[in-house]
Design a protein around this motif. Structure first.
Motif, PDB file in Angstrom:
ATOM      1  N   LEU A  23      26.363  78.784 111.656  1.00 19.55           N
ATOM      2  CA  LEU A  23      25.652  79.452 110.561  1.00 19.55           C
ATOM      3  C   LEU A  23      26.583  80.115 109.553  1.00 19.55           C
ATOM      4  N   PRO A  24      27.632  80.839 109.981  1.00 20.17           N
ATOM      5  CA  PRO A  24      28.561  81.369 108.970  1.00 20.17           C
ATOM      6  C   PRO A  24      29.260  80.265 108.171  1.00 20.17           C
ATOM      7  N   PHE A  27      26.760  79.188 105.558  1.00 19.68           N
ATOM      8  CA  PHE A  27      26.649  80.166 104.467  1.00 19.68           C
ATOM      9  C   PHE A  27      27.890  80.153 103.580  1.00 19.68           C
ATOM     10  N   GLY A  30      28.129  76.189 102.127  1.00 21.65           N
ATOM     11  CA  GLY A  30      26.940  75.634 101.488  1.00 21.65           C
ATOM     12  C   GLY A  30      26.660  74.201 101.896  1.00 21.65           C
ATOM     13  N   TRP A  32      24.972  72.467 104.232  1.00 22.86           N
ATOM     14  CA  TRP A  32      23.957  72.561 105.280  1.00 22.86           C
ATOM     15  C   TRP A  32      23.688  71.228 105.941  1.00 22.86           C
TER      16      TRP A  32
END
Length: 158
Positions: A23-24, A27, A30, A32
């Motif tokens: 997840l980091p 973020f 970008g 995903w």
């Protein structure tokens, strides 16, 4: 069927554990799509390992072969990633009369950073994925060849 559900559940648990890393990264970068693919790969590997542990006979042989190919592919990909990082190196700062580039080591300013210092740092950072990928690839090859010889000697080919 119960073993397959258990391995799928274990894959979801591993996804929760790897969320601390994935997840980091999602973020920060970008990207995903890659994070989603990483979750799918974690679940796939967990299900594959669960199937390998639950089955015997020919299916076990095929599953071990596929798992060995997967490990080999991950190892080669890590080596390719490290080599690509070295080959496509671009300095983050080019020193000039108006630009002063600083070299940080463990958060401490240790002096001016030349392009050669930046390249050396990139090469040192790239050795970890190259070394880890080489260990995975060589381990998968050694395991695969040993298993192949073992099975061939049992059938009388050697």
């Amino acid at each position: 069927m119960e073993d397959l559900q258990d391995s799928l559940r274990n894959g979801l648990y591993w996804c929760l554990a790897f969320s601390v890393i994935l997840l980091p990264v999602g973020f920060a970068s970008g990207l995903w799509v890659w994070v989603t693919l990483a979750y799918a790969a974690i679940i796939f590997v967990s299900v594959l390992v669960g199937v390998v542990l639950a089955l015997d006979g020919r299916v076990l042989t095929v599953a071990v072969f596929l798992l060995c190919l997967l490990v080999l592919g991950v190892g080669v990909s890590l080596v390719a990633f490290g080599v690509h990082a070295i080959v496509t190196f671009e300095p983050y700062c080019t020193p000039s009369e108006t630009t002063d580039c600083r070299l940080l080591l463990n958060g401490q300013d240790v002096g001016e950073a030349s392009v050669a210092d930046q390249r050396r740092s990139m090469v040192m950072d790239s050795l970890l994925p190259i070394g880890g990928g080489a260990v995975l690839a060589i381990g998968a090859l050694v395991f695969g060849v040993t298993r192949l010889r073992e099975r061939a000697s049992q059938r009388g080919y050697f």
